[in-house]
Design an enzyme around this catalytic site. Structure first.
Site, PDB file in Angstrom:
ATOM      1  N   GLU A 245       6.997   0.153 -10.351  1.00 33.58           N
ATOM      2  CA  GLU A 245       7.150   1.272  -9.409  1.00 33.58           C
ATOM      3  C   GLU A 245       8.564   1.622  -9.452  1.00 33.58           C
ATOM      4  O   GLU A 245       8.997   2.788  -9.157  1.00 33.58           O
ATOM      5  CB  GLU A 245       6.702   0.857  -8.129  1.00 33.58           C
ATOM      6  CG  GLU A 245       5.189   0.921  -8.074  1.00 33.58           C
ATOM      7  CD  GLU A 245       4.804   0.385  -6.708  1.00 33.58           C
ATOM      8  OE1 GLU A 245       3.614   0.750  -6.494  1.00 33.58           O
ATOM      9  OE2 GLU A 245       5.383  -0.202  -5.760  1.00 33.58           O
TER      10      GLU A 245
ATOM     11  N   HIS B 270       0.323   6.122  -3.716  1.00 30.19           N
ATOM     12  CA  HIS B 270      -0.509   5.018  -3.163  1.00 30.19           C
ATOM     13  C   HIS B 270      -1.906   5.305  -2.262  1.00 30.19           C
ATOM     14  O   HIS B 270      -2.356   4.849  -1.892  1.00 30.19           O
ATOM     15  CB  HIS B 270       0.506   4.365  -1.871  1.00 30.19           C
ATOM     16  CG  HIS B 270       1.340   3.540  -2.696  1.00 30.19           C
ATOM     17  ND1 HIS B 270       2.545   4.023  -3.086  1.00 30.19           N
ATOM     18  CD2 HIS B 270       1.584   2.058  -2.802  1.00 30.19           C
ATOM     19  CE1 HIS B 270       3.298   3.058  -3.584  1.00 30.19           C
ATOM     20  NE2 HIS B 270       2.816   1.795  -3.384  1.00 30.19           N
TER      21      HIS B 270
END
Length: 252
Positions: free
Chosen positions: A143, A176
């Protein structure tokens, strides 16, 4: 955006959707080669493929990133190592503080606390403990490469820190897939972007992100029940409250 960065983004997206092919393959291998029952493989296929796909994805992306770094000649000088270490450690508290603030705002807005994403990860870890490597180490590293190094870094070449940090952090939050907690993920992403901006070292935001995730996973498993931990976000409240009280003491 450099072509290597484009390839990394493609690899990251492909990794996210690789379960379409990977999970059926793992299922068949488990049954035919390892003689596992169909019921066992139904439970184990998903966590096993998550570990395999993320580790392979990290290896491929790090390889492509290393090639890109060798071609980059005009990099901004990073902060000295000693100062970067201090920022990395302080960054852990910064990420918790950002989430603490987000949780307080969400509470005021009447948003129910509890993360389905967190619950899912903890459930997968109970089924296949190696998933903790993905949630605590591999996932955060990927990420940081994708959302801070590439997306934020590319935006930063054209826009101010605030705009670049905000856009990249919103994308980070949307990735997410928990819209009710978009603010939480956005503030977290923004704090990590700040660490990268301040030190010019992606390893600093990586360290803060990895440590934060590890603390969260360990603390939630230490709770009496997984559901109770996920709903109350106790670790954010405790650490965030500690920072708030310490700041109040020194500035009042």
């Amino acid at each position: 955006m450099k072509k290597e960065y484009t390839y990394i983004l493609i690899a990251y997206v492909a990794m996210q959707f690789s379960f379409i092919i990977g999970q059926p393959l793992v299922y068949q291998i488990g049954i035919k080669l390892f003689h596992q029952s169909a019921q066992t493989m139904k439970v184990m296929t998903s966590p096993i493929w998550i570990v395999i796909s993320f580790i392979l994805g990290l290896i491929v992306i790090l390889f492509m990133l290393s090639k890109s770094e060798r071609k980059e000649f005009n990099r901004v000088a990073p902060l000295p190592v000693s100062q970067s270490i201090a920022w990395a450690i302080g960054g852990i508290f910064l990420t918790f503080l950002a989430q603490y603030v987000a949780i307080m705002i969400e509470t005021l807005l009447g948003i129910q606390q509890g993360s389905q994403n967190t619950e899912r990860i903890l459930t997968l870890i109970t089924k296949f403990p190696l998933v903790i490597l993905v949630s605590s180490i591999v996932g955060p590293i990927l990420e940081e490469i994708v959302f801070r190094k590439i997306i934020f870094g590319s935006l930063r070449k054209r826009f101010s820190f605030f705009i670049s940090g905000l856009i990249s952090s919103i994308i980070f939050g949307l990735a997410h897939q928990e819209i009710p907690h978009l603010l939480l993920y956005t503030l977290l992403g923004f704090s990590l972007a700040f660490l990268y901006e301040r030190t010019k070292r992606i390893t600093v935001s990586m360290f803060a992100h990895v440590t934060m995730n590890t603390i969260v996973v360990i603390s939630q498993f230490a709770q009496p029940t997984m559901e109770h931990a996920a709903q109350n976000h106790n670790v954010y409240r405790i650490i965030g409250g500690f920072i708030y009280e310490t700041t109040s003491f020194w500035f009042n």
